[in-house]
Design a protein around this motif. Structure first.
Motif, PDB file in Angstrom:
ATOM      1  N   ASP A 104       5.025 -49.615 -34.204  1.00 43.46           N
ATOM      2  CA  ASP A 104       6.217 -50.054 -33.479  1.00 43.46           C
ATOM      3  C   ASP A 104       5.785 -50.890 -32.284  1.00 43.46           C
ATOM      4  O   ASP A 104       5.608 -50.385 -31.181  1.00 43.46           O
ATOM      5  CB  ASP A 104       7.025 -48.831 -33.027  1.00 43.46           C
ATOM      6  N   GLY A 105       5.585 -52.173 -32.500  1.00 43.85           N
ATOM      7  CA  GLY A 105       5.110 -53.044 -31.440  1.00 43.85           C
ATOM      8  C   GLY A 105       6.087 -53.237 -30.308  1.00 43.85           C
ATOM      9  O   GLY A 105       5.699 -53.668 -29.213  1.00 43.85           O
ATOM     10  N   ALA A 106       7.360 -52.901 -30.516  1.00 45.54           N
ATOM     11  CA  ALA A 106       8.368 -53.088 -29.478  1.00 45.54           C
ATOM     12  C   ALA A 106       8.431 -51.910 -28.507  1.00 45.54           C
ATOM     13  O   ALA A 106       9.058 -51.998 -27.460  1.00 45.54           O
ATOM     14  CB  ALA A 106       9.746 -53.278 -30.114  1.00 45.54           C
ATOM     15  N   GLY A 107       7.792 -50.785 -28.856  1.00 43.56           N
ATOM     16  CA  GLY A 107       7.845 -49.615 -27.990  1.00 43.56           C
ATOM     17  C   GLY A 107       9.173 -48.894 -28.018  1.00 43.56           C
ATOM     18  O   GLY A 107       9.529 -48.198 -27.064  1.00 43.56           O
ATOM     19  N   LEU A 108       9.932 -49.029 -29.112  1.00 44.43           N
ATOM     20  CA  LEU A 108      11.232 -48.362 -29.196  1.00 44.43           C
ATOM     21  C   LEU A 108      11.073 -46.860 -29.373  1.00 44.43           C
ATOM     22  O   LEU A 108      11.875 -46.078 -28.870  1.00 44.43           O
ATOM     23  CB  LEU A 108      12.048 -48.937 -30.362  1.00 44.43           C
ATOM     24  N   GLN A 109      10.062 -46.449 -30.130  1.00 45.67           N
ATOM     25  CA  GLN A 109       9.814 -45.031 -30.356  1.00 45.67           C
ATOM     26  C   GLN A 109       8.355 -44.723 -30.036  1.00 45.67           C
ATOM     27  O   GLN A 109       7.472 -45.546 -30.257  1.00 45.67           O
ATOM     28  CB  GLN A 109      10.106 -44.639 -31.805  1.00 45.67           C
ATOM     29  N   LEU A 110       8.140 -43.523 -29.538  1.00 52.86           N
ATOM     30  CA  LEU A 110       6.786 -43.060 -29.263  1.00 52.86           C
ATOM     31  C   LEU A 110       6.378 -42.065 -30.336  1.00 52.86           C
ATOM     32  O   LEU A 110       7.107 -41.104 -30.604  1.00 52.86           O
ATOM     33  CB  LEU A 110       6.729 -42.386 -27.886  1.00 52.86           C
ATOM     34  N   SER A 111       5.231 -42.281 -30.949  1.00 56.76           N
ATOM     35  CA  SER A 111       4.725 -41.383 -31.986  1.00 56.76           C
ATOM     36  C   SER A 111       3.318 -40.953 -31.614  1.00 56.76           C
ATOM     37  O   SER A 111       2.347 -41.674 -31.856  1.00 56.76           O
ATOM     38  CB  SER A 111       4.738 -42.071 -33.361  1.00 56.76           C
ATOM     39  N   VAL A 112       3.218 -39.770 -30.995  1.00 62.42           N
ATOM     40  CA  VAL A 112       1.955 -39.263 -30.476  1.00 62.42           C
ATOM     41  C   VAL A 112       1.693 -37.879 -31.045  1.00 62.42           C
ATOM     42  O   VAL A 112       2.579 -37.018 -31.066  1.00 62.42           O
ATOM     43  CB  VAL A 112       1.980 -39.191 -28.937  1.00 62.42           C
ATOM     44  N   GLY A 113       0.494 -37.651 -31.509  1.00 60.47           N
ATOM     45  CA  GLY A 113       0.052 -36.336 -31.954  1.00 60.47           C
ATOM     46  C   GLY A 113      -1.296 -36.017 -31.351  1.00 60.47           C
ATOM     47  O   GLY A 113      -1.910 -36.848 -30.673  1.00 60.47           O
ATOM     48  N   ALA A 114      -1.767 -34.818 -31.566  1.00 63.19           N
ATOM     49  CA  ALA A 114      -3.074 -34.405 -31.057  1.00 63.19           C
ATOM     50  C   ALA A 114      -3.558 -33.204 -31.850  1.00 63.19           C
ATOM     51  O   ALA A 114      -2.762 -32.385 -32.310  1.00 63.19           O
ATOM     52  CB  ALA A 114      -2.992 -34.056 -29.569  1.00 63.19           C
ATOM     53  N   ARG A 115      -4.868 -33.110 -32.020  1.00 61.60           N
ATOM     54  CA  ARG A 115      -5.471 -31.931 -32.625  1.00 61.60           C
ATOM     55  C   ARG A 115      -4.897 -31.615 -34.014  1.00 61.60           C
ATOM     56  O   ARG A 115      -4.571 -30.486 -34.333  1.00 61.60           O
ATOM     57  CB  ARG A 115      -5.310 -30.724 -31.705  1.00 61.60           C
ATOM     58  N   GLY A 116      -4.723 -32.651 -34.828  1.00 65.85           N
ATOM     59  CA  GLY A 116      -4.259 -32.464 -36.189  1.00 65.85           C
ATOM     60  C   GLY A 116      -2.760 -32.359 -36.352  1.00 65.85           C
ATOM     61  O   GLY A 116      -2.275 -32.067 -37.455  1.00 65.85           O
ATOM     62  N   LEU A 117      -1.992 -32.626 -35.310  1.00 67.87           N
ATOM     63  CA  LEU A 117      -0.535 -32.547 -35.385  1.00 67.87           C
ATOM     64  C   LEU A 117       0.035 -33.916 -35.740  1.00 67.87           C
ATOM     65  O   LEU A 117      -0.386 -34.939 -35.201  1.00 67.87           O
ATOM     66  CB  LEU A 117       0.034 -32.056 -34.054  1.00 67.87           C
ATOM     67  N   ASP A 118       1.004 -33.922 -36.645  1.00 70.41           N
ATOM     68  CA  ASP A 118       1.616 -35.158 -37.122  1.00 70.41           C
ATOM     69  C   ASP A 118       2.199 -35.945 -35.945  1.00 70.41           C
ATOM     70  O   ASP A 118       3.061 -35.443 -35.223  1.00 70.41           O
ATOM     71  CB  ASP A 118       2.724 -34.804 -38.123  1.00 70.41           C
ATOM     72  N   PRO A 119       1.772 -37.208 -35.725  1.00 66.76           N
ATOM     73  CA  PRO A 119       2.293 -37.991 -34.602  1.00 66.76           C
ATOM     74  C   PRO A 119       3.738 -38.456 -34.779  1.00 66.76           C
ATOM     75  O   PRO A 119       4.341 -38.929 -33.810  1.00 66.76           O
ATOM     76  CB  PRO A 119       1.351 -39.207 -34.552  1.00 66.76           C
TER      77      PRO A 119
END
Length: 785
Positions: free
Chosen positions: A148-163
């Motif tokens: 998402d190059g526009a930054g409309l949604q943030l998709s972040v994960g860590a330690r094996g969690l689905d981003p």
């Protein structure tokens, strides 16, 4: 000559509580120090003689005490009185964080926990597009979907969690929920613009006790506060960039007597890097606060965001290798409308006792329509599109009470809180129109509805945490949380027969009611030890829990089936680390973590009665994920030339090395495999230099390969929804310059024009591979009045 010391503690006479951060002068105020969090102070290397101690604190009357040293160390007790005199307004600027939360901050306890704080104003980065790769570059171990190059949604994960849409974190804004449904559908379709954010607070898995049961922890966006010394301050930012990008951001802030406010408006549009990727976004926010009394305030927040985005669809591995820019979907659209409300009340009984209550609500929807054949490379047949509508109406209330108190000569901090949350959400899937426009109407709901469900749910929880200071430099923080969760799915689904050409024939409609009610208690404990000044060794173990979501209970996807016996996820997380405290010379945080994940929900390949390949979503088994997360930063130039304030040259290294494995599973081919969304190596290196108001930064990112399913599929096949996500390297450059009320910012993202992808989407906005943006340029002009 013999050298001695004067040390002691400072107490409040009204409640005998220790007074932290009190300034203590020695004699003629040329030598001074501050009391620590337990009220201690000390002056060392003093010869015999007569001394006078002076105290200075805005909340207390000044006092003085005579001390005489005669051949031994002196220990004194200073008692100071509250200053109840009404004085002129004083603006206090708090000391900036050096990268993590304080032990007690904003009605929360963080002693012994792994925390991170991001301050966007200190970044030299592309803020207009919410570039997550740059914004979160100093947080170790984060895995970010970058489609998402526009930054409309943030998709972040860590330690094996689905981003995906940050759905494994408890995502909040100013302390209240902003996701679609905190338990039933914890996906965040709204992300506040970085230009409006004062700081981003991240608390890892130990946040489960205070904020809820997500394995990822807390992600809290703290928006800017009203400016205190002006009636109005205006900030206007205009940004332009590659692929038709345009962004305008305007904010107003001020304080008038007892009333303060902060508001912003943002409009953003663009054509996107790939064809069929245009978008248009509107975002508005208003915060108004009123001071009812000296220690009591009430405030109201309102947030509105809506956007419409065309989605170019996913690619197969072969299509991506041939041309990552291509798109064979022009009828796929996504629309989001988000409205958030929050009413908050704060009262300070005294400097050591506080109470806060927040009431919050959400009225929102997300609509998606398009052609999403399981065979990604199949041309669009221009028939009726698949339409999914989700409407969300949720509200909740959360209260907290914080108390500093003493146990004999030891200080302690007590926090208790409660939360009630009610959701009523409606989801419908069926046949949409056959046109190319963004039409979110059903063709014939009575005939072509795949499913129609409501999801009423309720959640009640209580939690308690307490810091016990065993010594001045040693503390233990136990905590416990009780949860009552009731989730329901009621509605009907249509049964269809699908031939080998994916033609659909209606068979029947089936009614269904599914209810899942459960009570449970989770607990945790943290330790903090400060062996020397400015060094903190911390550790924590906390239980975690994650409820199954709406999409886990009922969804229709041409390439996916759901296990009807799916259960909630359970487990625990451990952190052990060492980090710097209150220093600007070298900032570091190096930690080990271990995540035990039982009943992990994931996907594996299976086959239907016609030998078609399908993805089955259910409880995969038990997984363990462990590794090292480290961050270190230092201004090399100021270490060498500490007196030269105009120049700076800061370098940083963010490194995470992680291992993972499924240790138990009833599914053939899973035990012993690596856990999905776990790259073994996740590193970011960078340098930020500056001269006065001119600044520049360069960032290098490397991510090793990772799997997208539990069976570690390599080849994405015709659907490309499962398969390997290859390693990649990306570089970014940014610069900024301030001149009086003006500021200019520039960025070149993906400097080397790397062709890569971070995500294989299972549904919208795919399915299939979603390429990340190529090289792009952005320029911003800011004016502050």
């Amino acid at each position: 000559m013999a050298q001695y010391s004067i040390s002691g503690r400072v107490y409040s006479t009204s409640d005998s509580v220790f007074v932290p951060k009190c300034k203590i002068y020695l004699n003629k105020k040329t030598n001074f120090t501050y009391t620590d969090s337990l009220g201690h102070f000390s002056f060392e290397n003093l010869p015999n003689g007569h001394y006078i101690l002076h105290t200075s604190d805005l909340n207390f009357k000044n006092s003085r005490k005579s001390v005489h040293i005669n051949g031994k160390n002196e220990v004194v007790k200073l008692e100071i009185h509250h200053n109840h005199k009404i004085t002129e307004t004083v603006t206090i600027v708090a000391k900036a964080s050096d990268g993590h939360l304080k032990p007690v901050e904003n009605m929360g306890i963080y002693e012994g926990k792994k925390t991170e704080v991001i301050q966007p104003d200190k970044l030299v980065a592309n803020l207009s597009t919410n570039n997550a790769r740059q914004v979160y570059s100093r947080v170790a171990g984060l895995n970010i979907f970058e489609n998402d190059g526009a930054g409309l949604q943030l998709s972040v994960g860590a330690r094996g969690l689905d981003p995906n849409r940050t759905s494994n974190f408890n995502v909040r804004q100013n302390g209240y929920d902003i996701s679609a449904d905190a338990l039933g559908y914890p996906e965040s379709y709204y992300t506040p613009p970085i230009e409006a954010i004062d700081k981003i607070q991240i608390v890892r898995g130990a946040a489960s006790l205070q904020y809820g049961t997500q394995f990822g922890g807390l992600l809290n966006f703290v928006l800017r506060k009203p400016i205190a010394d002006k009636k109005i301050e205006l900030v206007a930012r205009q940004s332009g960039g590659s692929f038709g990008f345009y962004n305008t951001f305007t904010s107003a802030s001020g304080t008038f007597k007892k009333l303060s406010y902060y508001t912003f408006f943002q409009y953003k549009r663009g054509d996107g890097w790939r064809p069929n990727s245009q978008f248009e976004n509107y975002n508005y926010y208003a915060n108004v606060n009123y001071k009812l009394a000296e220690k009591t305030t009430i405030g109201f927040d309102y947030t509105h965001m809506n956007y419409l985005a065309q989605q170019p669809g996913g690619l197969t591995d072969a299509m991506f290798a041939q041309n990552p820019l291509q798109s064979n979907r022009e009828r796929n659209w996504f629309k989001v409308n988000w409205n958030l409300f929050a009413l908050h009340f704060n009262h300070k009984f005294n400097v050591k006792t506080e109470f806060n209550i927040r009431a919050f609500g959400l009225a929102a929807y997300r609509y998606s329509v398009g052609y999403r054949n399981n065979r990604v490379n199949t041309p669009d047949d221009n028939g009726n599109r698949d339409l999914i509508k989700g409407d969300f109406e949720n509200y909740g209330v959360e209260a907290r009470f914080l108390k500093w108190y003493n146990i004999k000569d030891k200080q302690a901090v007590f926090l208790v809180g409660g939360r009630y949350y009610h959701g009523y959400n409606h989801s419908v899937q069926g046949d949409g129109t056959s046109g190319k426009d963004a039409n979110f109407s059903f063709v014939d709901p009575s005939k072509y509805t795949i499913y129609n469900y409501t999801y009423p749910n309720k959640n009640f929880s209580l939690f308690i945490e307490n810091i016990f200071y065993l010594k001045e430099n040693l503390s233990i923080t136990p905590g416990v949380r009780y949860e009552n969760i009731n989730t329901t799915a009621q509605g009907f689904y249509g049964t269809f027969s699908i031939d080998l050409a994916n033609n659909k024939t209606f068979v029947k409609t089936s009614d269904e009611v599914r209810n899942n009610s459960r009570d449970f208690v989770i607990a945790g404990v943290g330790l903090s030890y400060k062996p020397i000044n400015k060094v903190n060794i911390y550790g924590n173990i906390s239980q975690n829990y994650r409820s199954i979501t709406f999409s886990d209970m009922r969804i229709s996807n041409p390439s996916q089936v759901i296990d009807p016996d799916m259960q909630d996820e359970k487990g625990y997380s451990i952190d052990l680390g060492i980090r710097s405290e209150e220093t600007k010379k070298v900032i570091y945080d190096i930690s080990l973590f271990y995540l035990n994940y039982a009943n992990r929900i994931g996907e594996v390949l299976t086959y239907d009665s016609k030998d078609r390949v399908l993805r089955k979503r259910g409880n995969i088994g038990k997984a363990v994920i462990f590794g090292v997360e480290s961050y270190i930063e230092s201004d090399i130039y100021k270490l060498i030339y500490p007196k030269k304030e105009n120049w700076s040259a800061t370098v940083f290294a963010n490194m995470a090395f992680i291992q993972s494995e499924y240790t138990e599973s009833q599914i053939v081919g899973v035990k012993g495999k690596k856990v999905e969304f776990v790259p073994n190596v996740n590193t970011k290196f960078g340098v930020r230099g500056g001269y006065k108001k001119l600044k520049a930064s360069f960032q290098f990112n490397y991510m090793s390969y990772q799997y997208s399913d539990a069976t570690n599929t390599i080849d994405g096949g015709f659907s490309a929804v499962l398969g390997l996500i290859p390693s990649y390297t990306v570089m970014d450059f940014s610069t900024s310059y301030e001149f009086k009320r003006y500021k200019i910012e520039g960025s070149i993202n993906n400097l080397g024009n790397t062709m890569y992808f971070t995500r294989r989407a299972t549904g919208y906005p795919g399915p299939g591979i979603l390429p990340s943006d190529g090289r792009s340029l952005y320029l911003t002009l800011q004016v502050k009045i």
